[in-house]
Design a protein around this motif. Structure first.
Motif, PDB file in Angstrom:
ATOM      1  N   VAL A   1       2.394 -11.036  -8.438  1.00  0.00           N
ATOM      2  CA  VAL A   1       1.659 -10.352  -7.795  1.00  0.00           C
ATOM      3  C   VAL A   1       1.593  -8.789  -8.277  1.00  0.00           C
ATOM      4  N   GLU A   2       0.095  -8.376  -8.255  1.00  0.00           N
ATOM      5  CA  GLU A   2       0.076  -7.051  -8.757  1.00  0.00           C
ATOM      6  C   GLU A   2       0.108  -6.183  -7.409  1.00  0.00           C
ATOM      7  N   LEU A   3       0.867  -5.077  -7.491  1.00  0.00           N
ATOM      8  CA  LEU A   3       1.164  -4.386  -6.139  1.00  0.00           C
ATOM      9  C   LEU A   3       0.483  -3.006  -6.138  1.00  0.00           C
ATOM     10  N   ARG A   4      -0.274  -2.736  -5.187  1.00  0.00           N
ATOM     11  CA  ARG A   4      -0.574  -1.214  -5.029  1.00  0.00           C
ATOM     12  C   ARG A   4      -0.223  -0.348  -3.644  1.00  0.00           C
ATOM     13  N   GLY A   5       0.151   0.562  -3.632  1.00  0.00           N
ATOM     14  CA  GLY A   5       0.490   1.183  -2.379  1.00  0.00           C
ATOM     15  C   GLY A   5      -0.037   2.702  -1.890  1.00  0.00           C
ATOM     16  N   ASP A   6       0.046   3.062  -0.808  1.00  0.00           N
ATOM     17  CA  ASP A   6      -0.139   4.464  -0.629  1.00  0.00           C
ATOM     18  C   ASP A   6       0.980   5.279  -1.061  1.00  0.00           C
ATOM     19  N   ALA A   7       0.910   6.741  -0.715  1.00  0.00           N
ATOM     20  CA  ALA A   7       1.720   7.459  -1.264  1.00  0.00           C
ATOM     21  C   ALA A   7       3.232   7.254  -0.569  1.00  0.00           C
ATOM     22  N   ALA A   8       3.248   6.834   0.823  1.00  0.00           N
ATOM     23  CA  ALA A   8       4.164   6.617   1.561  1.00  0.00           C
ATOM     24  C   ALA A   8       5.263   5.367   0.836  1.00  0.00           C
ATOM     25  N   THR A   9       4.415   4.394   0.534  1.00  0.00           N
ATOM     26  CA  THR A   9       4.784   3.326  -0.147  1.00  0.00           C
ATOM     27  C   THR A   9       5.505   3.492  -1.373  1.00  0.00           C
ATOM     28  N   ARG A  10       4.797   4.635  -2.315  1.00  0.00           N
ATOM     29  CA  ARG A  10       5.226   4.772  -3.689  1.00  0.00           C
ATOM     30  C   ARG A  10       6.400   5.838  -3.497  1.00  0.00           C
ATOM     31  N   ASP A  11       6.703   6.223  -2.387  1.00  0.00           N
ATOM     32  CA  ASP A  11       8.016   7.405  -2.226  1.00  0.00           C
ATOM     33  C   ASP A  11       9.136   6.118  -2.141  1.00  0.00           C
ATOM     34  N   ILE A  12       8.913   4.883  -1.932  1.00  0.00           N
ATOM     35  CA  ILE A  12      10.020   3.716  -1.687  1.00  0.00           C
ATOM     36  C   ILE A  12      10.315   3.033  -2.706  1.00  0.00           C
TER      37      ILE A  12
ATOM     38  N   VAL B   1       5.069   1.224  -7.330  1.00  0.00           N
ATOM     39  CA  VAL B   1       4.032   0.336  -7.408  1.00  0.00           C
ATOM     40  C   VAL B   1       2.699   1.337  -7.852  1.00  0.00           C
ATOM     41  N   ASP B   2       1.698   0.701  -8.104  1.00  0.00           N
ATOM     42  CA  ASP B   2       0.375   1.385  -8.582  1.00  0.00           C
ATOM     43  C   ASP B   2      -0.274   2.111  -7.530  1.00  0.00           C
ATOM     44  N   PRO B   3      -0.760   3.086  -7.626  1.00  0.00           N
ATOM     45  CA  PRO B   3      -1.629   3.900  -6.604  1.00  0.00           C
ATOM     46  C   PRO B   3      -2.782   2.733  -6.165  1.00  0.00           C
ATOM     47  N   ALA B   4      -2.814   2.844  -4.557  1.00  0.00           N
ATOM     48  CA  ALA B   4      -4.045   2.307  -3.767  1.00  0.00           C
ATOM     49  C   ALA B   4      -5.299   3.132  -3.741  1.00  0.00           C
ATOM     50  N   ALA B   5      -6.366   2.785  -4.043  1.00  0.00           N
ATOM     51  CA  ALA B   5      -7.506   3.442  -3.944  1.00  0.00           C
ATOM     52  C   ALA B   5      -8.096   3.361  -2.664  1.00  0.00           C
ATOM     53  N   ASP B   6      -8.982   4.014  -2.113  1.00  0.00           N
ATOM     54  CA  ASP B   6      -9.592   3.843  -0.934  1.00  0.00           C
ATOM     55  C   ASP B   6     -10.220   2.482  -0.768  1.00  0.00           C
ATOM     56  N   ALA B   7     -10.852   1.972  -1.722  1.00  0.00           N
ATOM     57  CA  ALA B   7     -11.519   0.906  -1.760  1.00  0.00           C
ATOM     58  C   ALA B   7     -10.753  -0.549  -1.531  1.00  0.00           C
ATOM     59  N   ASP B   8      -9.460  -0.197  -1.806  1.00  0.00           N
ATOM     60  CA  ASP B   8      -8.495  -1.155  -1.797  1.00  0.00           C
ATOM     61  C   ASP B   8      -8.139  -2.016  -0.350  1.00  0.00           C
ATOM     62  N   TRP B   9      -8.396  -0.871   0.487  1.00  0.00           N
ATOM     63  CA  TRP B   9      -8.002  -1.077   2.081  1.00  0.00           C
ATOM     64  C   TRP B   9      -9.266  -2.306   2.554  1.00  0.00           C
ATOM     65  N   SER B  10     -10.319  -2.352   1.886  1.00  0.00           N
ATOM     66  CA  SER B  10     -11.517  -3.252   2.376  1.00  0.00           C
ATOM     67  C   SER B  10     -11.822  -4.477   1.313  1.00  0.00           C
ATOM     68  N   THR B  11     -10.988  -4.520   0.492  1.00  0.00           N
ATOM     69  CA  THR B  11     -11.191  -5.413  -0.936  1.00  0.00           C
ATOM     70  C   THR B  11     -10.525  -6.843  -0.213  1.00  0.00           C
ATOM     71  N   GLU B  12     -11.272  -7.714  -0.577  1.00  0.00           N
ATOM     72  CA  GLU B  12     -10.818  -9.122  -0.569  1.00  0.00           C
ATOM     73  C   GLU B  12     -10.462  -9.519  -2.059  1.00  0.00           C
ATOM     74  N   TYR B  13      -9.161  -9.629  -2.490  1.00  0.00           N
ATOM     75  CA  TYR B  13      -8.794  -9.954  -3.982  1.00  0.00           C
ATOM     76  C   TYR B  13      -9.043 -11.286  -4.271  1.00  0.00           C
ATOM     77  N   GLY B  14      -8.638 -12.126  -3.369  1.00  0.00           N
ATOM     78  CA  GLY B  14      -8.724 -13.732  -3.702  1.00  0.00           C
ATOM     79  C   GLY B  14      -7.542 -13.932  -4.910  1.00  0.00           C
ATOM     80  N   ASP B  15      -6.466 -13.062  -5.175  1.00  0.00           N
ATOM     81  CA  ASP B  15      -6.034 -13.183  -6.209  1.00  0.00           C
ATOM     82  C   ASP B  15      -4.577 -12.833  -5.956  1.00  0.00           C
ATOM     83  N   LEU B  16      -3.710 -12.804  -6.933  1.00  0.00           N
ATOM     84  CA  LEU B  16      -2.641 -12.333  -6.755  1.00  0.00           C
ATOM     85  C   LEU B  16      -2.352 -10.690  -6.846  1.00  0.00           C
ATOM     86  N   VAL B  17      -3.156 -10.069  -5.917  1.00  0.00           N
ATOM     87  CA  VAL B  17      -2.967  -8.593  -5.638  1.00  0.00           C
ATOM     88  C   VAL B  17      -2.814  -8.430  -4.190  1.00  0.00           C
ATOM     89  N   LEU B  18      -2.191  -7.300  -3.924  1.00  0.00           N
ATOM     90  CA  LEU B  18      -1.530  -7.008  -2.715  1.00  0.00           C
ATOM     91  C   LEU B  18      -1.618  -5.329  -2.363  1.00  0.00           C
TER      92      LEU B  18
END
Length: 445
Positions: free
Chosen positions: A288-299, A302-319
């Motif tokens: 699974v490819e992982l993307r997170g907000d700043a608080a997640t990346r402090d722990i 993972v890759d940074p999450a962009a604003d568009a990620d929160w409204s995206t249906e990946y339909g794939d191994l991306v979270l």
């Protein structure tokens, strides 16, 4: 043989719909078993056709035209065909949705009103790459007494054509009207279908929000839309973290290409440090490819999450992963970015579960369960024609009940309206009572 026009196919469906509404449940049930048997008997033929579709789709994937998720949804196997046949039998086993007395009201002595379930009529469906959708929609339409116009995606044209031919041939020797199912394939056929509001009673598109919006904007036929699933799992501060890890993993990894897979994981800040490291390791092992907000990346890394990620249906191994500071923040995020499909909270506190489930605006809301349970078969509906994210007529997995409407039968004994009008009007009784409608019921009493 000359190919029928869309108009001719819809006209056939109209005639069939009137007849099919009066076909017995026993006959409809037998026809569905014949369809299931025929699918199993023609497994090799179906898979050969599907191989052609998959080969063409793989070429489009290489060219960057298709996604891996689309190709995965397209591919059939012997085990998938067994599941499709079992789904058809499950639909057959459902109670008859037609002719049910939904309400009985005595207007006066010898004047009784009944509300009965009936088919909608002619249903038009436009759906995406999954060939199993054709079998599901056809089975549910037949069981509910509706004629159906089927339009699958061009990427599944070989599979859909073979499945359609098998279904039509399987019902040819059963006492159901010949034109109950019709297949259209060209884009211009869809354009023409959208104009036929005098002949088609309901449209059910399955696809992206943009696609469903296009259908809604270009027809006056009622539309029951199945759009994308931007689903969430929220791990609450009171969650059993072992349970949460299993649920969040299943919701993403079990089958990522479908609309009820989770796309965003929300984690309460008080448990994030305990929960995320092991959860992220488990996801990574599954690719699974992982993307997170700043608080997640402090722990976790993972890759940074962009604003568009929160409204995206990946339909794939991306979270995407987001840490929230409260249950209210989780609810706000879901209601802002979700698609009103399916949402889940993991918590051991009933009051917090209740707050989440009552506050979230979605067709299905779960407590301590994977979003992957949002499915007509798993709900015990036999199958589904789609998952409606709207609020009118039907919502969530649409099974047989969503393909019926109702009409009123009034049984009288010579009454006229004038008796109940004017200064000397007789009052109505308007009493609800337990009773099933049958022709001439009053004369039988």
């Amino acid at each position: 043989m000359t190919e029928q026009t869309t108009e001719a196919k819809v006209a056939e469906a109209q005639t069939a719909a009137l007849d099919l509404a009066n076909v017995s449940d026993e006959t409809r049930r037998a026809a569905l078993h014949d369809i299931a048997d025929a699918i199993e008997a023609n497994t090799e033929t179906i898979l050969e056709a599907n191989e052609d579709d998959v080969a063409e789709a793989e070429a489009m994937l290489e060219a960057g035209e298709y996604s891996r998720a689309l190709v995965d949804r397209l591919e059939l196997s012997a085990s998938k065909l067994e599941s499709i046949a079992e789904m058809v039998r499950s639909v057959a086993a459902q109670d008859d949705p037609l002719g049910k007395t939904l309400a009985s009201r005595r207007l006066d002595d010898g004047l009784e009103l009944y509300k009965l379930s009936v088919p909608i009529g002619v249903i038009g469906t436009v759906f995406e790459s999954r060939p199993d959708a054709l079998a599901q929609i056809a089975a549910l339409s037949l069981k509910s007494g509706n004629a159906v116009i089927l339009k699958g995606g061009s990427e599944a044209s070989h599979s859909n054509r073979v499945l359609y031919d098998i279904i039509r041939e399987a019902t040819a020797d059963v006492d159901v009207p010949e034109g109950w199912a019709q297949l259209i394939e060209a884009r211009e056929d869809v354009t023409r279908l959208l104009e036929m509001d005098d002949s088609v009673d309901l449209l059910m598109p399955r696809g992206s929000s943009e696609f469903v919006s296009y259908i809604q904007d270009n027809t006056s036929i009622p539309v029951l839309g199945h759009t994308e699933g931007v689903c969430h799992v929220y791990v609450d501060r009171e969650a059993d973290l072992g349970m949460a890890a299993d649920i969040a993993y299943d919701a993403k990894v079990q089958y990522p290409a479908v609309c009820n897979a989770v796309e965003t994981l929300l984690v309460h800040e008080s448990v994030a440090a305990s929960f995320l490291p092991s959860a992220v390791d488990r996801y990574r092992e599954a690719g699974v490819e992982l993307r997170g907000d700043a608080a997640t990346r402090d722990i976790v890394d993972v890759d940074p999450a962009a604003d568009a990620d929160w409204s995206t249906e990946y339909g794939d191994l991306v979270l995407s992963i987001k840490v929230v500071d409260s249950l209210s923040a989780a609810v706000d995020h879901v209601n802002t970015y979700g698609s009103k499909h399916t949402e889940s909270i993991v918590t051991e506190t009933p009051d917090r579960a209740s707050r989440f489930m009552r506050s979230v605006d979605a067709a299905s809301v779960f407590h301590n369960a994977s979003t992957r349970f949002a499915d007509g078969y798993r709900f015990g509906l036999g199958a589904e024609v789609g998952i409606s994210t709207g609020k009118i007529h039907a919502r969530g997995p649409v099974g047989l009940d969503g393909l019926t409407t109702y009409k009123y039968h009034l049984e009288g004994s010579g009454q006229v309206v004038d008796t109940y009008a004017g200064e000397d009007a007789k009052p109505f009784r308007h009493e609800e009572f337990e009773g099933e409608w049958s022709p001439g019921r009053l004369s039988e009493e």
